[in-house]
Motif scaffolding. Sequence first.
Motif, PDB file in Angstrom:
ATOM      1  N   PRO A 187       0.801  -1.215  -0.045  1.00  0.00           N
ATOM      2  CA  PRO A 187      -0.103  -0.077   0.000  1.00  0.00           C
ATOM      3  C   PRO A 187       0.962   1.183  -0.127  1.00  0.00           C
ATOM      4  O   PRO A 187       1.966   1.206   0.720  1.00  0.00           O
ATOM      5  N   GLY A 188       0.587   2.253  -0.673  1.00  0.00           N
ATOM      6  CA  GLY A 188       1.289   3.425  -1.075  1.00  0.00           C
ATOM      7  C   GLY A 188       1.162   4.629   0.017  1.00  0.00           C
ATOM      8  O   GLY A 188       2.037   5.481  -0.280  1.00  0.00           O
ATOM      9  N   GLN A 189       0.136   4.561   0.939  1.00  0.00           N
ATOM     10  CA  GLN A 189      -0.095   5.908   1.536  1.00  0.00           C
ATOM     11  C   GLN A 189       1.206   6.397   2.261  1.00  0.00           C
ATOM     12  O   GLN A 189       1.472   7.354   2.456  1.00  0.00           O
ATOM     13  N   GLN A 190       1.652   5.466   3.031  1.00  0.00           N
ATOM     14  CA  GLN A 190       2.866   6.079   3.995  1.00  0.00           C
ATOM     15  C   GLN A 190       3.945   6.511   2.979  1.00  0.00           C
ATOM     16  O   GLN A 190       4.672   7.607   3.356  1.00  0.00           O
ATOM     17  N   HIS A 191       4.213   5.721   1.953  1.00  0.00           N
ATOM     18  CA  HIS A 191       5.339   6.190   1.146  1.00  0.00           C
ATOM     19  C   HIS A 191       5.060   7.432   0.268  1.00  0.00           C
ATOM     20  O   HIS A 191       5.840   8.323   0.352  1.00  0.00           O
TER      21      HIS A 191
END
Length: 477
Positions: free
Chosen positions: A288-292
């Motif tokens: 999942p990309g949210q943190q990145h």
Amino acid sequence: MNRNVFIVLAALLALFVFWWSSQDTESNNVDIASLAREKARKSAAAEAEAIAVQSDLATLAKQGKGQPLPDYLATDIDPSGKFWLVGHPAVEFGVEIPFEPGNLPVPKSRQGSKKNAAGFLGADSCRECHADKYETFVETAHHRTSRLASLDEISGPLQGSRNRMNTLHPEIGFEMLERDEVAYQRVSFFDWQFEVPMQLIMGSSKMAETYLYWHGDKLFQLNCTYLSEPNTWINSPGYLDGDAAYARPIQSGCLDCHTTYAEFREDPNHFSPDSLILGISCERCHGPGQQHVDYHHAHPSEKKSQHMTVPSKLSREREMDVCGQCHTGDKAPKSPGAFGFRPGDSLDDHYEKLEGYDESSNTVHTSNQIARLALSACFEESDMACVQCHDPHKNERGMTQIFSQRCLKCHQEKQCGMHETLGPKLKENCVDCHMPKRATENLRVETVSGQVFPPLRDHYIRVDQQATKQFLDALQK
Ligand code: HEC
Ligand code: HEC
Ligand code: HEC
Ligand code: HEC
Ligand code: HEC
Ligand code: HEC
Ligand code: HEC
């Protein structure tokens, strides 16, 4: 070739939906038939006339209604209480719909935010910083495998002479059409007609597209599927010719493998409609990309990636497990479900192995590339993984020569026994002799003109005399 895909679709459905598989359609039909006979005695003729007057489905739809059911057709709720059956005394087949006859399916109204706790965003949110990857990725089968059914995305013909699907029974027919920018499947059952909208597409259309629609928060499959080769409408896999089946639930399994994310609410087919992230995005392979994305927005000068996994930097086994979420044979997800898998995890922690299942069998729908490849000497005697041959960011389908060059990263032409026979032609196509396409009994679609078996690449790389013969025969023609 599609038949392979579709038999397994049928098998998956049978597995997941016990209420569906426990249906005894024949006895239902008998019940309906006797009910119907009673009704038919009343006033078939008078009723048919009334229907003709109200036949304008478009006008009715504007009022939120469907065409009322004529009295000579009988209807009943299925014993499971989940859908309506409509029948006629003269025929064995009938209509199955999850909404009351005379009504229309009603999607749940929008619910606002679609943010998910897991942090999946969809490929669009990677575009601003990874435009190079994004631009080619949107052409891939992964990205296209599920999408909204806008008119320009639907591959099946909605006009002309090819937009109909007849059945062996003259009293039941299907027409695929568009009206006010929406595509519908229109069913004619005797004089009665109803329409179901095509709202989501599943399948990149390299082989097929099947269509889904919402009724409340429940997702259903439409009866007619589009088969790219030979450009025709067919009954969805596992459907009986003659039935108009619009009540088959789409279970979580389909979305596990064909979307980035979907919030599953309840068996068998309740989802949060706004939660769906269509297409298989970058994040099913990278996490999942949210943190990145949050991190790199906050630190625009940071050149070193944070909170992102690259599968090829994992051990080979863990790297294969990333693709194995969807490219192995049948398996049942454990809690919390398929969207809980993260690159680096072991598949065994997320899926149950199915008893009595031969892991390397080419049971296609997924053609089980992982287990088939694992049988190959190439795989056993090198560090090969999927990315040795596939660039997940590009659509390279059908580019046989490019794939053959990848064989030559490890092999030399003169290693091949056909080297002298074929000369310079050899390097154009290693794959049709060593990885031929195979149709299997396990995937079969029934069409009016017979059975179709979609052939898929067998990833067990080996010397194959039969494929060699076919290849050489084809060269002579
Ligand atoms: C705000 C900019 C930004 C956004 C948006 C962004 N990234 Fe990145 N990403 C970076 C930077 C900076 C790097 C490090 C330099 C590089 O490898 O390009 C990186 C690197 C990566 C890497 C390579 C990691 C490695 O260890 O080599 C992957 C994979 C990746 N991003 C995936 C994604 C995905 C998937 C998305 C969308 C969900 C995304 N990125 C969105 C900025 C961004
Ligand atoms: C285990 C993962 C998995 C599940 C579950 C799954 N699929 Fe698939 N599906 C695939 C893969 C992988 C392919 C591509 C086959 C190949 O190329 O080997 C595919 C292909 C397809 C295609 C053909 C696409 C094309 O044009 O090539 C359709 C349509 C489809 N699936 C629909 C469904 C539906 C509907 C369901 C639920 C009943 C479903 N799938 C469940 C993995 C899955
Ligand atoms: C089907 C799985 C898959 C999907 C989908 C996918 N990737 Fe990748 N990605 C990989 C793998 C595997 C590698 C490692 C490739 C290698 O080592 O040859 C990789 C490598 C990368 C890299 C770093 C190495 C490089 O080649 O520059 C970046 C950045 C990246 N991906 C971004 C993205 C973005 C952005 C998307 C979506 C637009 C995306 N990926 C979609 C599997 C995937
Ligand atoms: C979330 C499930 C999922 C994951 C993870 C996944 N795939 Fe797929 N893959 C699919 C489905 C579904 C299709 C069929 C799409 C279609 O045609 O509709 C597919 C199709 C493909 C194709 C065929 C493309 C074409 O156009 O013929 C290749 C090659 C492929 N995947 C390789 C990989 C590799 C390599 C990985 C791991 C790096 C991977 N996939 C990870 C689900 C997945
Ligand atoms: C990552 C390196 C690598 C790649 C890429 C690769 N191979 Fe191999 N292959 C090997 C190794 C290692 C062996 C075993 C030793 C040998 O026979 O050379 C092998 C063996 C084989 C064999 C003999 C099989 C047997 O049962 O004896 C064939 C045929 C073959 N490869 C064909 C191919 C073809 C065709 C491709 C491309 C589609 C390919 N290989 C891609 C490494 C590779
Ligand atoms: C016309 C079909 C055909 C084509 C095209 C072809 N091969 Fe072969 N290949 C064969 C056959 C048949 C054999 C076994 C020959 C023998 O036993 O004498 C073989 C043998 C091999 C072997 C050795 C297997 C062993 O026993 O060790 C390798 C490696 C190989 N091929 C790789 C390739 C590569 C790489 C390409 C593409 C550049 C290629 N082949 C193209 C049919 C083909
Ligand atoms: C030695 C090379 C090689 C390796 C390694 C490899 N593939 Fe393939 N794969 C191919 C070739 C060649 C095709 C046919 C491509 C085409 O004609 O479009 C293919 C096609 C596919 C397709 C499309 C299915 C079809 O029949 O149309 C899928 C899905 C796929 N590969 C998945 C994988 C996965 C997952 C892995 C890792 C387990 C993998 N592949 C490893 C060479 C390879």
